[in-house]
Design an enzyme around this catalytic site. Structure first.
Site, PDB file in Angstrom:
ATOM      1  N   TYR A 150       0.846  -1.196   0.000  1.00  0.00           N
ATOM      2  CA  TYR A 150       0.000   0.000   0.000  1.00  0.00           C
ATOM      3  C   TYR A 150       0.877   1.240   0.000  1.00  0.00           C
ATOM      4  CZ  TYR A 150      -3.463   3.432   1.654  1.00  0.00           C
ATOM      5  OH  TYR A 150      -4.287   4.525   1.787  1.00  0.00           O
ATOM      6  N   ASP A 245       9.214   2.406  -0.148  1.00  0.00           N
ATOM      7  CA  ASP A 245       8.187   3.043   0.667  1.00  0.00           C
ATOM      8  C   ASP A 245       8.442   2.648   2.116  1.00  0.00           C
ATOM      9  OD1 ASP A 245       5.999   3.860   2.093  1.00  0.00           O
ATOM     10  OD2 ASP A 245       4.544   3.349   0.540  1.00  0.00           O
ATOM     11  N   LYS A 273       4.283   8.740   8.737  1.00  0.00           N
ATOM     12  CA  LYS A 273       4.001   8.196  10.066  1.00  0.00           C
ATOM     13  C   LYS A 273       5.016   8.701  11.115  1.00  0.00           C
ATOM     14  CE  LYS A 273       0.813   4.930   8.306  1.00  0.00           C
ATOM     15  NZ  LYS A 273       0.764   4.098   7.123  1.00  0.00           N
TER      16      LYS A 273
END
Ligand SMILES: *Cc1c(COP(=O)(O)O)cnc(C)c1O
Length: 434
Positions: A150, A245, A273
């Site tokens: 994702y 990522d 994050k």
């Protein structure tokens, strides 16, 4: 297990009913609705350290930690102080501030192989900018991504996108045109032969290979030994950029993320994050040569009103400083992650519940499966109802797990041995409940 729930949830239920009349599904991000675990979300009143308390007064040990954004638990005093101090001097300027320089200096010092960063406000934006930059810099169009990985909700990557999309069973999603995803090639994780074949099919039009080096949005799936080395080699040979990522793995596997952990340097790194310390900040990072392709130095356009927001920068700085100051941090986190998973596996074994599990850095994950899971197809083959029952049972015992079998367990420095042991005991009790 359903009859076991001792919680009073009146206040949350009431809020959820009103929320559902005002916002789609009552939430602002789909997995939060608890739909795939057959439940309703609790509404949070406050949180501190490893614990989160809902509006009915129930407390849970939180293994979601804002989906991994928190490495030091909720409301860490030092982060709260940094945020408060920054906010009192102005919450947004739309003009450069010293805080951006400070956080950039920290990121460049910690993340291997990078010289410059561009701060944005979400991981989605970092991925979107990364894809645009990769295409702009190479003059090529195609992107290879991996089923179940994702990278946020940008249109061109919403194909076989794990996590929320997988949870909802949306094949890609309506609203994304075929043209938009025509240059996105999706292949299985952990399969170098598939990658080789896809690279050949892309010919000399491959701009980038975009990967979560440790897949954490289809449950937790580790790369096979040598897999990432192979991906690196094939990307270089194809003249394509390798984009890691690290929105989850960055500052979670170690100060230098997966790159440091596996000794592999990517061309572009996506951060999010933890880099925002629980506030909205993310970044795209890479060599000066590549990053300078972005406007205003280069032709690839990207911008943001709240990019480099001073309050978010302050939270990121406090977080990264705490990381650099504590050389035992990741050893401690890794040990807790391993203990968590070991306790869970032991409980499952004793109850003869088939389970496989993994831990790396401050991440844990498990599948109700007798076989090793190495890609999205495997993750998808596990029984959603078994996970949902376990989730509800653990919630009833005061442990908040991700409300989807396609997410990882997030360990923070606020999790104590008691929390970890309590998790295993609760799991044993849940397994023992018919
Ligand atoms: C969460 C996540 C994103 C998206 O970040 P947002 O801030 O939610 O837009 C991208 N990549 C990975 C690996 C993620 O886990």
């Amino acid at each position: 297990m359903a009859g076991l729930d001792p919680r009073i949830t009146d206040a949350s239920s009431k809020l959820f009913a009103e929320a559902s009349s005002l916002m789609p599904g009552g939430v602002n991000s789909p997995v939060r609705a608890f739909g795939s675990v057959g439940s309703e979300p609790f509404f949070v009143r406050s949180a501190s350290g490893a614990e989160i308390t809902d509006v009915d007064g129930n407390s849970y040990v939180d293994f979601v930690q804002s989906w991994g954004a928190l490495l030091f638990g909720h409301a860490h005093p030092r982060i709260v102080e940094a945020v408060t101090a920054a906010a009192s001097k102005g919450t947004s300027f739309g003009t450069p501030s010293e805080l951006e320089v400070e956080l950039a200096r920290l990121v460049v010092g910690m993340v291997p192989g990078i010289e410059k960063v561009r701060f944005v406000s979400s991981g989605t934006e970092a991925a979107m900018t990364g894809v645009r930059l990769a295409r702009g810099a190479t003059g090529r169009n195609k992107i290879i991504k991996f089923a179940g990985c994702y990278h946020g909700h940008l249109d061109s990557l919403l194909v076989a996108a794990g996590s929320g999309v997988a949870t909802l069973g949306i094949p890609g999603t309506p609203g994304v045109t075929e043209a938009t995803t025509a240059d996105t090639i999706v292949i299985p994780f952990n399969d170098l032969v598939a990658l080789q074949t896809a690279i050949e099919a892309a010919g000399n039009d491959l701009a980038a290979i975009l990967i979560e080096p440790v897949a954490a949005n289809m449950g937790l799936i580790l790369p096979h030994d040598g897999y990432l080395e192979g991906v690196r080699k094939l990307a270089t040979e194809a003249g394509a950029l390798l984009v890691f990522d690290e929105v989850i793995t960055g500052f979670r596997l170690g100060p230098g993320g997966a790159q440091e952990r596996f000794g592999i340097v990517a061309d572009l790194v996506l951060l999010g994050k933890i880099v925002g310390g629980g506030l909205p900040a993310a970044a795209l990072a890479g060599s000066a040569e590549l990053l300078d392709e972005l406007a205003p130095t280069g032709p690839v356009y990207q911008a943001g009103t709240l990019s480099g927001n001073p309050v978010a920068m302050a939270a990121g700085i406090a977080t990264l400083e705490m990381i650099t100051e504590d050389e035992n941090l990741y050893g401690r986190l890794q040990e807790r992650a391993r203990d968590l998973v070991r306790g869970l596996i032991d409980a499952a074994d004793r109850a003869e519940v088939p389970m496989v599990a993994a831990a790396i850095g401050a991440l844990g994950g498990f599948f109700f499966s007798g076989d090793e899971i190495e890609d999205y197809e495997g993750a998808e083959s596990t029984d959603p109802d078994v996970y949902a029952r376990f989730f509800r049972g653990m919630l009833a015992h005061g442990f908040y797990l991700p409300p989807s079998r396609f997410e990882a367990l997030f360990i923070s420095d606020a999790h104590t041995e008691e929390h970890i042991d309590g998790f295993a005991s609760a799991a044993a009790a849940v397994f023992a409940t018919p």
